[in-house]
Enzyme design. Structure first.
Site, PDB file in Angstrom:
ATOM      1  N   TYR A  29       0.850  -1.208   0.000  1.00 50.65           N
ATOM      2  CA  TYR A  29       0.000   0.000   0.000  1.00 50.65           C
ATOM      3  C   TYR A  29       0.880   1.251   0.000  1.00 50.65           C
ATOM      4  O   TYR A  29       1.129   1.839   1.059  1.00 50.65           O
ATOM      5  CB  TYR A  29      -0.900   0.022   1.232  1.00 50.65           C
ATOM      6  CG  TYR A  29      -1.791  -1.193   1.412  1.00 50.65           C
ATOM      7  CD1 TYR A  29      -2.663  -1.612   0.407  1.00 50.65           C
ATOM      8  CD2 TYR A  29      -1.779  -1.905   2.609  1.00 50.65           C
ATOM      9  CE1 TYR A  29      -3.482  -2.711   0.589  1.00 50.65           C
ATOM     10  CE2 TYR A  29      -2.604  -3.005   2.797  1.00 50.65           C
ATOM     11  CZ  TYR A  29      -3.444  -3.406   1.783  1.00 50.65           C
ATOM     12  OH  TYR A  29      -4.267  -4.493   1.970  1.00 50.65           O
ATOM     13  N   TRP A  33      -3.715   6.357   2.804  1.00 49.76           N
ATOM     14  CA  TRP A  33      -5.108   5.888   2.960  1.00 49.76           C
ATOM     15  C   TRP A  33      -5.779   6.675   4.071  1.00 49.76           C
ATOM     16  O   TRP A  33      -5.142   7.035   5.075  1.00 49.76           O
ATOM     17  CB  TRP A  33      -5.129   4.402   3.307  1.00 49.76           C
ATOM     18  CG  TRP A  33      -5.423   3.505   2.138  1.00 49.76           C
ATOM     19  CD1 TRP A  33      -6.621   2.922   1.834  1.00 49.76           C
ATOM     20  CD2 TRP A  33      -4.514   3.051   1.121  1.00 49.76           C
ATOM     21  NE1 TRP A  33      -6.503   2.154   0.691  1.00 49.76           N
ATOM     22  CE2 TRP A  33      -5.228   2.216   0.231  1.00 49.76           C
ATOM     23  CE3 TRP A  33      -3.160   3.294   0.855  1.00 49.76           C
ATOM     24  CZ2 TRP A  33      -4.637   1.611  -0.879  1.00 49.76           C
ATOM     25  CZ3 TRP A  33      -2.570   2.699  -0.250  1.00 49.76           C
ATOM     26  CH2 TRP A  33      -3.313   1.872  -1.097  1.00 49.76           C
ATOM     27  N   ASN A  34      -7.106   6.861   3.918  1.00 53.72           N
ATOM     28  CA  ASN A  34      -7.866   7.749   4.781  1.00 53.72           C
ATOM     29  C   ASN A  34      -7.893   7.312   6.252  1.00 53.72           C
ATOM     30  O   ASN A  34      -7.324   7.974   7.126  1.00 53.72           O
ATOM     31  CB  ASN A  34      -9.283   7.842   4.184  1.00 53.72           C
ATOM     32  CG  ASN A  34     -10.165   8.838   4.848  1.00 53.72           C
ATOM     33  OD1 ASN A  34     -10.115   9.003   6.048  1.00 53.72           O
ATOM     34  ND2 ASN A  34     -10.998   9.511   4.080  1.00 53.72           N
ATOM     35  N   ASP A  36      -6.492   4.811   7.702  1.00 52.13           N
ATOM     36  CA  ASP A  36      -5.149   4.443   8.177  1.00 52.13           C
ATOM     37  C   ASP A  36      -4.435   5.676   8.736  1.00 52.13           C
ATOM     38  O   ASP A  36      -3.836   5.638   9.816  1.00 52.13           O
ATOM     39  CB  ASP A  36      -4.298   3.875   7.033  1.00 52.13           C
ATOM     40  CG  ASP A  36      -4.848   2.581   6.477  1.00 52.13           C
ATOM     41  OD1 ASP A  36      -5.918   2.611   5.855  1.00 52.13           O
ATOM     42  OD2 ASP A  36      -4.199   1.527   6.651  1.00 52.13           O
ATOM     43  N   GLY A 159     -14.056   0.022   4.004  1.00 57.78           N
ATOM     44  CA  GLY A 159     -12.787  -0.362   4.625  1.00 57.78           C
ATOM     45  C   GLY A 159     -12.707  -1.858   4.894  1.00 57.78           C
ATOM     46  O   GLY A 159     -11.689  -2.351   5.373  1.00 57.78           O
ATOM     47  N   ASP A 161     -13.125  -4.699   2.708  1.00 60.83           N
ATOM     48  CA  ASP A 161     -13.258  -5.005   1.286  1.00 60.83           C
ATOM     49  C   ASP A 161     -14.069  -6.249   0.932  1.00 60.83           C
ATOM     50  O   ASP A 161     -15.034  -6.181   0.194  1.00 60.83           O
ATOM     51  CB  ASP A 161     -11.862  -5.158   0.668  1.00 60.83           C
ATOM     52  CG  ASP A 161     -10.955  -3.984   1.001  1.00 60.83           C
ATOM     53  OD1 ASP A 161     -11.332  -3.158   1.845  1.00 60.83           O
ATOM     54  OD2 ASP A 161      -9.877  -3.902   0.416  1.00 60.83           O
ATOM     55  N   ARG A 195      -6.354 -12.893   0.474  1.00 59.48           N
ATOM     56  CA  ARG A 195      -6.819 -11.701  -0.254  1.00 59.48           C
ATOM     57  C   ARG A 195      -8.159 -12.001  -0.935  1.00 59.48           C
ATOM     58  O   ARG A 195      -8.572 -13.151  -1.040  1.00 59.48           O
ATOM     59  CB  ARG A 195      -5.778 -11.306  -1.326  1.00 59.48           C
ATOM     60  CG  ARG A 195      -4.429 -10.874  -0.783  1.00 59.48           C
ATOM     61  CD  ARG A 195      -4.440  -9.514  -0.115  1.00 59.48           C
ATOM     62  NE  ARG A 195      -4.975  -8.459  -0.958  1.00 59.48           N
ATOM     63  CZ  ARG A 195      -5.120  -7.195  -0.577  1.00 59.48           C
ATOM     64  NH1 ARG A 195      -4.753  -6.815   0.642  1.00 59.48           N
ATOM     65  NH2 ARG A 195      -5.640  -6.297  -1.387  1.00 59.48           N
ATOM     66  N   TYR A 345      -8.697 -12.180   5.013  1.00 57.83           N
ATOM     67  CA  TYR A 345      -8.917 -10.733   4.991  1.00 57.83           C
ATOM     68  C   TYR A 345     -10.085 -10.297   5.865  1.00 57.83           C
ATOM     69  O   TYR A 345     -10.005 -10.453   7.082  1.00 57.83           O
ATOM     70  CB  TYR A 345      -9.120 -10.360   3.519  1.00 57.83           C
ATOM     71  CG  TYR A 345      -8.577  -9.035   3.070  1.00 57.83           C
ATOM     72  CD1 TYR A 345      -7.417  -8.506   3.567  1.00 57.83           C
ATOM     73  CD2 TYR A 345      -9.257  -8.294   2.096  1.00 57.83           C
ATOM     74  CE1 TYR A 345      -6.943  -7.289   3.112  1.00 57.83           C
ATOM     75  CE2 TYR A 345      -8.793  -7.089   1.632  1.00 57.83           C
ATOM     76  CZ  TYR A 345      -7.631  -6.591   2.149  1.00 57.83           C
ATOM     77  OH  TYR A 345      -7.178  -5.387   1.698  1.00 57.83           O
ATOM     78  N   TRP A 346     -11.194  -9.838   5.310  1.00 57.91           N
ATOM     79  CA  TRP A 346     -12.306  -9.366   6.156  1.00 57.91           C
ATOM     80  C   TRP A 346     -13.388 -10.437   6.309  1.00 57.91           C
ATOM     81  O   TRP A 346     -14.518 -10.147   6.676  1.00 57.91           O
ATOM     82  CB  TRP A 346     -12.907  -8.083   5.565  1.00 57.91           C
ATOM     83  CG  TRP A 346     -11.987  -6.896   5.722  1.00 57.91           C
ATOM     84  CD1 TRP A 346     -11.090  -6.425   4.804  1.00 57.91           C
ATOM     85  CD2 TRP A 346     -11.847  -6.038   6.872  1.00 57.91           C
ATOM     86  NE1 TRP A 346     -10.403  -5.341   5.297  1.00 57.91           N
ATOM     87  CE2 TRP A 346     -10.857  -5.071   6.566  1.00 57.91           C
ATOM     88  CE3 TRP A 346     -12.457  -5.991   8.127  1.00 57.91           C
ATOM     89  CZ2 TRP A 346     -10.472  -4.067   7.467  1.00 57.91           C
ATOM     90  CZ3 TRP A 346     -12.068  -4.984   9.021  1.00 57.91           C
ATOM     91  CH2 TRP A 346     -11.088  -4.041   8.676  1.00 57.91           C
ATOM     92  N   GLU A 389      -0.757  -6.931   9.481  1.00 58.02           N
ATOM     93  CA  GLU A 389      -1.968  -6.224   9.040  1.00 58.02           C
ATOM     94  C   GLU A 389      -3.219  -6.808   9.724  1.00 58.02           C
ATOM     95  O   GLU A 389      -4.084  -6.087  10.193  1.00 58.02           O
ATOM     96  CB  GLU A 389      -2.090  -6.356   7.513  1.00 58.02           C
ATOM     97  CG  GLU A 389      -3.232  -5.569   6.895  1.00 58.02           C
ATOM     98  CD  GLU A 389      -3.271  -5.702   5.375  1.00 58.02           C
ATOM     99  OE1 GLU A 389      -2.496  -6.512   4.808  1.00 58.02           O
ATOM    100  OE2 GLU A 389      -4.087  -4.990   4.747  1.00 58.02           O
TER     101      GLU A 389
HETATM  102  C1  9WN Z   1      -8.338  -0.922  -0.689  1.00 63.93           C
HETATM  103  C2  9WN Z   1      -4.891   0.203   3.583  1.00 63.93           C
HETATM  104  C3  9WN Z   1      -6.238  -0.397   3.220  1.00 63.93           C
HETATM  105  C4  9WN Z   1      -7.223  -0.333   4.407  1.00 63.93           C
HETATM  106  C5  9WN Z   1      -8.491  -1.148   4.137  1.00 63.93           C
HETATM  107  C6  9WN Z   1      -8.075  -2.557   3.725  1.00 63.93           C
HETATM  108  C7  9WN Z   1      -7.169  -2.512   2.505  1.00 63.93           C
HETATM  109  C8  9WN Z   1      -7.285  -1.680   0.136  1.00 63.93           C
HETATM  110  C9  9WN Z   1      -6.839  -2.898  -0.655  1.00 63.93           C
HETATM  111  O1  9WN Z   1      -6.020  -1.742   2.800  1.00 63.93           O
HETATM  112  O2  9WN Z   1      -7.909  -1.995   1.411  1.00 63.93           O
HETATM  113  O3  9WN Z   1      -8.666   0.285  -0.064  1.00 63.93           O
HETATM  114  O4  9WN Z   1      -6.269  -2.695  -1.724  1.00 63.93           O
HETATM  115  O5  9WN Z   1      -7.054  -4.018  -0.226  1.00 63.93           O
HETATM  116  O6  9WN Z   1      -9.197  -3.351   3.486  1.00 63.93           O
HETATM  117  O7  9WN Z   1      -9.323  -1.159   5.271  1.00 63.93           O
HETATM  118  O8  9WN Z   1      -7.582   1.000   4.650  1.00 63.93           O
HETATM  119  O9  9WN Z   1      -4.394  -0.385   4.758  1.00 63.93           O
END
Ligand code: 9WN
Length: 433
Positions: A29, A33-34, A36, A159, A161, A195, A345-346, A389
């Site tokens: 990443y 990110w917002n 975060d 957030g 995903d 993922r 993941y989620w 993470e």
């Molecule tokens: C898409 C950065 C972000 C978190 C999200 C998490 C993941 C991104 C991705 O990573 O999302 O925004 O590409 O998977 O789900 O909560 O803000 O850590």
């Protein structure tokens, strides 16, 4: 040992600092990110209050004229992430041309600002930030409200995903046959079984293409295929509005509009309640279908000060059942449900930032034992598996990206052993904030 982990957490934030903003983790990443960034500010505030303010000041540089604060600010080009600015196609939307995504993310920022105010008392620095939040919250009300509940227009906006909350709504989306060929970058950094699946990614990109084709106009989204009421964003927004009202009051600024929105959000929470699930669940505004099982974000009701007394006592039973079916707290999806997937993941894993808000809400409401179980489990996971993470709730294995910024921030601000603890009392429901 403890001291070392505090140092390690500070070192992670420093290493992920790209000059006034923090990337969630290197490579996977590489942008800002917002939510975060908001959580990172809490981590910085424990040892560098100026840097904490910088984090949120750079975040609101991404704000659009309509008030939205985007979910990603693309600070500088980086091939390590997809979709980047070209795929989002938001050119022309930001007043000064800052490249951003076209959707938002859970609005936790005002809750963070209130804590920065408590830590610093710096009214001059907080005023423009509070104003930005007030404009952003008004945007949530205008652009993301349906039948009283807060909706998201893309799973990424929640957030969370690939949470099963979005499965049915996503399944109804026909993958755009004109979707340009693309290469996912996430699965070149992380095992694919941790993922989202490919068929979901194609649908994520179909929604992004639809937004880009319509220049990210809010009205075009109102008519879009994905519009799902989200307990997570609803409760985070309600808490953020309460924190914003308190902050505006402390800064001598007008809070009347915020107070009016709070009343609407309190009433709107009822639209998310499911008697069958014994908690607040996602609700597809297009098909009217309700999610049948419970995500961890349902238990943000205490953080938000939402729900009736009887809903909260029922939800407490549901929370107890979820906690007793997982080795570690708090799984992002109910382990008793068929969609639970421990490493994916989620769909099962534990996320420290959700644990922080759920635990703090429970503590404030007088449920000290449950709050402490969630806090101490989070600390154990980080101590034993590292600043990862997310974590497998059945084995405790650390998953996803390593040296993760918001995990480090939560250690410093909340769950590490050197964090000053508010006095705990098991007083039962302490009522509204
Ligand atoms: C898409 C950065 C972000 C978190 C999200 C998490 C993941 C991104 C991705 O990573 O999302 O925004 O590409 O998977 O789900 O909560 O803000 O850590």
């Amino acid at each position: 040992m403890t001291i070392d982990l505090d140092q390690r957490a500070r070192a992670i934030l420093a290493a992920n600092d790209r000059g006034g903003y923090t990337v969630p983790t290197a490579r996977l990443y590489p942008f800002q990110w917002n939510w975060d960034s908001a959580f990172c500010a809490l981590g910085f505030a424990t040892h560098d209050i100026d840097r904490a303010f910088r984090e949120v000041e750079t975040l609101i540089e991404g704000q659009w004229d309509d008030g939205m604060i985007p979910h990603i600010v693309f600070r500088r080009p980086d091939p390590d992430y997809f979709p980047g600015p070209e795929a989002w196609g938001t050119a022309g939307r930001h007043p000064r041309g800052v490249p951003t995504s076209g959707i938002s993310q859970p609005p936790v920022l005002a809750s963070v600002l209130r804590r920065l105010h408590q830590a610093s008392g710096d009214a001059a620095r907080l005023r423009p930030l509070a104003e930005a939040c007030a404009r952003w919250h008004a945007w949530w009300q205008r652009a993301r409200r349906e039948g009283g509940a807060t909706v998201v227009v893309h799973p990424w906006e929640s957030g969370r995903d690939n949470c099963p909350d979005w499965d049915a709504a996503l399944d109804r989306i026909a993958i755009d046959p004109d979707l340009p060929a693309y290469t996912r970058r996430d699965t070149s950094h992380i095992d694919a079984d941790q993922r989202p699946r490919q068929e979901q990614y194609d649908r994520y990109m179909t929604i992004v293409k639809r937004g880009a084709d319509r220049h990210w106009e809010t009205d075009a989204f109102a008519a879009g295929p994905f519009r799902v009421a989200d307990p997570g964003c609803h409760f985070i927004l309600l808490r953020a509005e309460r924190d914003l009202a308190a902050l505006l009051g402390a800064l001598g600024m007008d809070d009347a509009a915020v107070r009016a929105r709070i009343t609407g959000l309190e009433a709107g929470a009822d639209a998310l309640w499911s008697e069958a699930a014994g908690a607040w669940v996602a609700h597809d505004a297009r098909s009217d279908a309700r999610s049948g099982a419970v995500a961890s974000t349902a238990f943000l009701a205490w953080w938000a000060g939402a729900g009736t007394a009887s809903q909260r006592s029922r939800a407490l039973e549901t929370l107890r059942a979820v906690l007793s079916s997982a080795r570690f707290a708090l799984p992002s999806w109910d382990p008793r449900d068929a969609a639970f997937d421990a490493p994916r993941y989620w769909r099962g894993p534990i996320w420290p930032v959700v644990n922080f808000m759920v635990s703090e809400g429970l503590r404030e409401a007088g449920h000290a034992d449950m709050a402490e179980r969630i806090r101490s489990d989070t600390a154990t996971l980080i101590r034993e598996a590292g600043f990862m993470e997310y974590f497998d709730p059945t084995s405790g294995r650390g998953l996803g990206g390593g040296d993760f910024s918001w995990t480090a921030a939560m250690w410093l601000h909340w769950c590490g052993p050197n964090v000053p603890r508010p006095r705990q009392a098991n007083a039962g429901e302490a009522g509204e904030r």
